[in-house]
Write an enzyme that holds these catalytic residues in place. Structure first.
Site, PDB file in Angstrom:
ATOM      1  N   GLY A 110      46.662 -18.824 -20.340  1.00 26.48           N
ATOM      2  CA  GLY A 110      46.455 -19.769 -19.254  1.00 26.48           C
ATOM      3  C   GLY A 110      47.280 -21.034 -19.385  1.00 26.48           C
ATOM      4  O   GLY A 110      47.046 -22.014 -18.688  1.00 26.48           O
ATOM      5  N   SER A 139      49.785 -15.551 -20.412  1.00 25.39           N
ATOM      6  CA  SER A 139      50.785 -16.006 -19.436  1.00 25.39           C
ATOM      7  C   SER A 139      51.817 -14.933 -19.108  1.00 25.39           C
ATOM      8  O   SER A 139      52.999 -15.237 -18.889  1.00 25.39           O
ATOM      9  CB  SER A 139      51.460 -17.298 -19.909  1.00 25.39           C
ATOM     10  OG  SER A 139      50.485 -18.323 -20.065  1.00 25.39           O
ATOM     11  N   GLU A 151      38.066 -16.373 -25.422  1.00 27.56           N
ATOM     12  CA  GLU A 151      37.140 -17.285 -24.731  1.00 27.56           C
ATOM     13  C   GLU A 151      35.703 -16.992 -25.149  1.00 27.56           C
ATOM     14  O   GLU A 151      34.878 -17.906 -25.256  1.00 27.56           O
ATOM     15  CB  GLU A 151      37.333 -17.156 -23.207  1.00 27.56           C
ATOM     16  CG  GLU A 151      38.655 -17.802 -22.783  1.00 27.56           C
ATOM     17  CD  GLU A 151      39.330 -17.177 -21.582  1.00 27.56           C
ATOM     18  OE1 GLU A 151      38.664 -16.446 -20.823  1.00 27.56           O
ATOM     19  OE2 GLU A 151      40.539 -17.424 -21.393  1.00 27.56           O
ATOM     20  N   HIS A 201      37.278 -11.227 -26.559  1.00 29.30           N
ATOM     21  CA  HIS A 201      38.239 -12.145 -25.943  1.00 29.30           C
ATOM     22  C   HIS A 201      38.094 -13.516 -26.599  1.00 29.30           C
ATOM     23  O   HIS A 201      36.988 -13.934 -26.942  1.00 29.30           O
ATOM     24  CB  HIS A 201      37.993 -12.234 -24.433  1.00 29.30           C
ATOM     25  CG  HIS A 201      39.119 -12.915 -23.733  1.00 29.30           C
ATOM     26  ND1 HIS A 201      39.252 -14.279 -23.725  1.00 29.30           N
ATOM     27  CD2 HIS A 201      40.184 -12.424 -23.070  1.00 29.30           C
ATOM     28  CE1 HIS A 201      40.364 -14.602 -23.068  1.00 29.30           C
ATOM     29  NE2 HIS A 201      40.955 -13.490 -22.663  1.00 29.30           N
ATOM     30  N   GLU A 220      46.403 -11.386 -28.044  1.00 30.31           N
ATOM     31  CA  GLU A 220      46.490 -12.520 -27.134  1.00 30.31           C
ATOM     32  C   GLU A 220      46.536 -13.811 -27.944  1.00 30.31           C
ATOM     33  O   GLU A 220      45.486 -14.328 -28.352  1.00 30.31           O
ATOM     34  CB  GLU A 220      45.263 -12.557 -26.215  1.00 30.31           C
ATOM     35  CG  GLU A 220      45.095 -11.316 -25.368  1.00 30.31           C
ATOM     36  CD  GLU A 220      44.274 -11.604 -24.114  1.00 30.31           C
ATOM     37  OE1 GLU A 220      44.823 -11.402 -23.022  1.00 30.31           O
ATOM     38  OE2 GLU A 220      43.125 -12.053 -24.215  1.00 30.31           O
ATOM     39  N   ASN A 239      42.274  -8.985 -16.321  1.00 33.15           N
ATOM     40  CA  ASN A 239      41.013  -9.620 -16.709  1.00 33.15           C
ATOM     41  C   ASN A 239      40.772 -10.732 -15.692  1.00 33.15           C
ATOM     42  O   ASN A 239      41.418 -11.774 -15.758  1.00 33.15           O
ATOM     43  CB  ASN A 239      41.131 -10.172 -18.137  1.00 33.15           C
ATOM     44  CG  ASN A 239      39.905 -10.950 -18.559  1.00 33.15           C
ATOM     45  OD1 ASN A 239      38.894 -10.968 -17.848  1.00 33.15           O
ATOM     46  ND2 ASN A 239      39.980 -11.592 -19.715  1.00 33.15           N
ATOM     47  N   TRP A 240      39.870 -10.460 -14.768  1.00 30.41           N
ATOM     48  CA  TRP A 240      39.626 -11.448 -13.705  1.00 30.41           C
ATOM     49  C   TRP A 240      38.883 -12.681 -14.210  1.00 30.41           C
ATOM     50  O   TRP A 240      38.782 -13.680 -13.519  1.00 30.41           O
ATOM     51  CB  TRP A 240      38.824 -10.816 -12.563  1.00 30.41           C
ATOM     52  CG  TRP A 240      39.529  -9.748 -11.794  1.00 30.41           C
ATOM     53  CD1 TRP A 240      40.793  -9.271 -12.002  1.00 30.41           C
ATOM     54  CD2 TRP A 240      39.014  -9.009 -10.668  1.00 30.41           C
ATOM     55  NE1 TRP A 240      41.085  -8.288 -11.086  1.00 30.41           N
ATOM     56  CE2 TRP A 240      40.015  -8.111 -10.252  1.00 30.41           C
ATOM     57  CE3 TRP A 240      37.808  -9.025  -9.976  1.00 30.41           C
ATOM     58  CZ2 TRP A 240      39.840  -7.233  -9.177  1.00 30.41           C
ATOM     59  CZ3 TRP A 240      37.625  -8.158  -8.910  1.00 30.41           C
ATOM     60  CH2 TRP A 240      38.634  -7.274  -8.515  1.00 30.41           C
ATOM     61  N   LYS A 241      38.304 -12.588 -15.415  1.00 28.28           N
ATOM     62  CA  LYS A 241      37.497 -13.691 -15.968  1.00 28.28           C
ATOM     63  C   LYS A 241      36.416 -14.078 -14.941  1.00 28.28           C
ATOM     64  O   LYS A 241      35.961 -13.213 -14.200  1.00 28.28           O
ATOM     65  CB  LYS A 241      38.395 -14.858 -16.392  1.00 28.28           C
ATOM     66  CG  LYS A 241      39.524 -14.392 -17.329  1.00 28.28           C
ATOM     67  CD  LYS A 241      40.265 -15.504 -18.013  1.00 28.28           C
ATOM     68  CE  LYS A 241      41.353 -14.915 -18.907  1.00 28.28           C
ATOM     69  NZ  LYS A 241      42.093 -15.933 -19.646  1.00 28.28           N
ATOM     70  N   GLY A 298      45.570 -12.218 -17.185  1.00 29.84           N
ATOM     71  CA  GLY A 298      44.544 -13.076 -16.617  1.00 29.84           C
ATOM     72  C   GLY A 298      44.946 -13.534 -15.228  1.00 29.84           C
ATOM     73  O   GLY A 298      44.810 -12.803 -14.242  1.00 29.84           O
ATOM     74  N   GLY A 299      45.471 -14.753 -15.147  1.00 26.24           N
ATOM     75  CA  GLY A 299      45.789 -15.381 -13.852  1.00 26.24           C
ATOM     76  C   GLY A 299      46.531 -14.483 -12.878  1.00 26.24           C
ATOM     77  O   GLY A 299      46.171 -14.405 -11.695  1.00 26.24           O
TER      78      GLY A 299
END
Ligand code: 13P
Length: 252
Positions: free
Chosen positions: A174, A214, A98, A96, A168, A9-11, A235-236
């Site tokens: 993150g 993470s 977010e 998600h 998640e 997930n590049w966000k 993510g990251g």
């Protein structure tokens, strides 16, 4: 049997050119080293049409990170499920944390998004997970169960069998703080039991349940080794081809 999946997930990261570079690099790596799991990349909307042309879709699936809760019409700035599908993408991340927290996405809105995604032959990667206070007050199982019930349990068994779930825990996203393998397994087993009660053992056994929060090359293997953890939503560490590949090889 259910699939193992590593999804990125590049966000809201990567300009178009940067995204194209990353997709090319990953495609090169995976063309030479065939993955032992399904691989998906979730890019911003504007990257989708380009990225689907670059990647070998037999190796890398492409996902949006959201879609509208309406089919079409006067909804300025929104992108419909049909539009996502028309780019060549096959997946959409929905619910998600977010989006739930910053953009007010309720269970009711998510229900519509799930329906539209399925109508347009997109595979929803449906996210669920509790915040820290909910875990600390031991409400995490109830919270996750109600997210699943309210967002998905209107689906027929056939429809539900197209869903991928991603657990998640919000406190792990993150933050560098990963759920322990035991915490992940405990929740994933609970989710599978919840699915079995509604749709039966077979549907539950065939549902891929990913872990997100993470996840990185150094912890992917022990997380994915759990019987009910069928991969990750990353993510990251998906923003760098080497790190993302380092997670994919946890299935080698
Ligand atoms: P991180 O891997 O950066 O913690 O993000 C997880 C996530 O939110 C994926 O959807």
């Amino acid at each position: 049997m259910r699939k193992n999946i590593v999804a990125g997930n590049w966000k809201m990261n990567k300009t178009l050119n940067e995204g194209i570079e990353l997709a090319k690099e990953l495609n090169d790596i995976l063309s030479k080293n065939k993955p032992n799991c399904d691989v998906v990349i979730g890019t911003p909307f504007i990257h989708l049409a380009e990225v689907t042309k670059i990647v070998d879709k037999n190796i890398i699936g492409v996902s949006a990170q959201n879609c509208a809760d309406k089919a079409s019409g006067a909804y300025t700035g929104e992108v419909s499920a049909a539009m996502v599908k028309s780019t060549g993408a096959d997946y959409v991340i929905l619910g998600h944390s977010e989006r739930r927290a910053y953009y007010g996405e309720t269970d009711e809105i998510l229900k519509n998004k799930v329906d539209l995604a399925l109508e347009n032959d997109l595979t929803p990667i449906f996210c669920i997970g509790e915040v820290l206070e909910e875990r600390e007050s031991e409400k995490h199982f109830d919270v996750v169960k109600s997210q699943i019930e309210n967002g998905l349990f209107h689906l027929s068994s056939d429809e539900f069998s197209k869903i991928v779930l991603a657990y998640e825990p919000v406190w792990a996203i993150g933050t560098g703080k990963t759920a322990s393998p035991e915490q992940a397994q405990e929740m994933h087993a609970f989710i599978r039991k919840t699915l079995a009660e509604k749709y039966g053992e077979e549907v539950a056994d065939n549902t891929s349940i990913l872990y997100g929060g993470s996840c990185k090359p150094s912890n992917a293997k022990e997380l994915f080794a759990n019987p009910d953890v069928d991969g990750g939503l990353i993510g990251g560490a998906s923003l760098n081809a080497k790190d993302f590949h380092g997670i994919i090889v946890a299935f080698d």
